[in-house]
Design an enzyme around this catalytic site. Structure first.
Site, short mmCIF file in Angstrom:
data_model
loop_
_atom_site.label_atom_id
_atom_site.label_comp_id
_atom_site.label_asym_id
_atom_site.label_seq_id
_atom_site.Cartn_x
_atom_site.Cartn_y
_atom_site.Cartn_z
N ARG A 221 0.84 -1.21 0.00
CA ARG A 221 0.00 0.00 0.00
C ARG A 221 0.86 1.24 0.00
O ARG A 221 1.93 1.26 0.61
CB ARG A 221 -0.88 0.04 1.25
CG ARG A 221 -1.96 -0.91 1.14
CD ARG A 221 -2.98 -0.85 2.23
NE ARG A 221 -3.88 -1.95 1.93
CZ ARG A 221 -4.86 -1.88 1.05
NH1 ARG A 221 -5.12 -0.74 0.42
NH2 ARG A 221 -5.59 -2.93 0.78
N HIS B 268 13.24 -2.39 -2.43
CA HIS B 268 12.68 -2.46 -3.78
C HIS B 268 13.57 -3.35 -4.64
O HIS B 268 14.79 -3.21 -4.60
CB HIS B 268 12.60 -1.05 -4.37
CG HIS B 268 11.96 -1.03 -5.71
ND1 HIS B 268 10.60 -1.18 -5.89
CD2 HIS B 268 12.49 -0.91 -6.95
CE1 HIS B 268 10.33 -1.15 -7.18
NE2 HIS B 268 11.46 -0.98 -7.85
C1 GRF Z 1 10.19 -8.12 -2.28
O1 GRF Z 1 10.62 -8.46 -3.57
C2 GRF Z 1 10.41 -6.65 -2.01
O2 GRF Z 1 11.51 -6.12 -2.68
C3 GRF Z 1 9.15 -6.03 -2.54
O3 GRF Z 1 8.14 -6.94 -2.22
C4 GRF Z 1 8.70 -8.25 -2.12
C5 GRF Z 1 8.30 -8.79 -0.77
O4 GRF Z 1 8.67 -10.15 -0.62
N1 GRF Z 1 8.96 -4.71 -1.98
P1 GRF Z 1 8.52 -10.86 0.80
O5 GRF Z 1 7.07 -10.71 1.21
O6 GRF Z 1 9.44 -10.17 1.76
O7 GRF Z 1 8.90 -12.28 0.55
#
Ligand code: GRF
Length: 215
Positions: free
Chosen positions: A93, A111
């Site tokens: 969000r 990210h």
């Molecule tokens: C990750 O790839 C992160 O970079 C992005 O969302 C994903 C989350 O993965 N913001 P997880 O839920 O931590 O496995």
């Protein structure tokens, strides 16, 4: 040394949450998770903390008429658990300026690309489609834009000719787990200073010499 209290916001798989938990349990991170807040009752991330004693709060957007009320409920949980650093770990969000200003330079996000390239959703797919030869991961402070806040740490991985979105995502995810823990650790050690957009990483603090220690 006192532990920094984290509030981890999640929506899905929870692998970054798991990496943070593992680092804390292995004494590689001088922090404590005060609360895990999740906007999705079915998220796998909730299973990562089940039985650990870490407080969780499931706060669904659809239960609130306005976004402001949803965010107020999230803030109430963060305050209740005395959270010092808000860690977004796959939280799907966009936070309002009002929320962000409540925690200045105290919200981090990870990210799966080398920002400012490929912000927003499906960053790994964007990288493959663009044809870049390197991509990576970025940990940054959250500002009012989309993945646009001051960059704390970045690391690159190669993009191979035969890569698919899945294989590149997996390579980046391994990196994410290490990079996020490193960035949180720097924060906990008081080694991050922000000068405009530029984040400076300060050298480790010298331990004060013990009385009687040889100098
Ligand atoms: C990750 O790839 C992160 O970079 C992005 O969302 C994903 C989350 O993965 N913001 P997880 O839920 O931590 O496995």
């Amino acid at each position: 040394m006192r532990k920094t209290i984290l509030g981890v916001l999640v929506s899905g798989r929870g692998s970054n949450l798991q990496a943070i938990l593992d680092a804390i349990n292995a004494d590689r991170l001088n922090a404590k998770i005060g609360v895990v807040i999740c906007d999705n009752p079915d998220a796998n991330a909730l299973r990562k903390v089940a039985g650990t004693g870490i407080p969780t709060a499931v706060i669904e957007r659809r239960n609130f008429a306005a976004k402001q009320d949803f965010e107020a409920a999230v803030i109430a949980q963060l305050d209740l658990h005395h959270v010092e650093l808000v860690v977004l770990a796959g939280f799907m969000r966009i936070l309002s300026p009002r929320f962000i200003n409540r925690f200045p330079a105290r919200i981090m996000n990870i990210h799966p690309a080398l920002l400012p390239a490929f912000p927003g959703l499906d960053a790994q797919k964007q990288a493959i489609e663009y044809g870049v030869k390197v991509s990576g991961a970025t940990v940054h402070f959250v500002d009012e834009g989309m993945d646009s806040g001051p960059i704390i740490l970045q690391e690159a991985v190669p993009v191979e000719t035969e890569d698919t979105v899945a294989s590149l995502s997996e390579r980046i995810l391994h990196l994410e787990h290490r990079l996020y823990v490193r960035a949180i650790r720097l924060y906990c050690e008081g080694r991050i200073s922000i000068d405009g957009r530029a984040v400076k990483i300060l050298p480790p603090r010298q331990k004060p010499k013990e009385e009687g220690e040889l100098h």
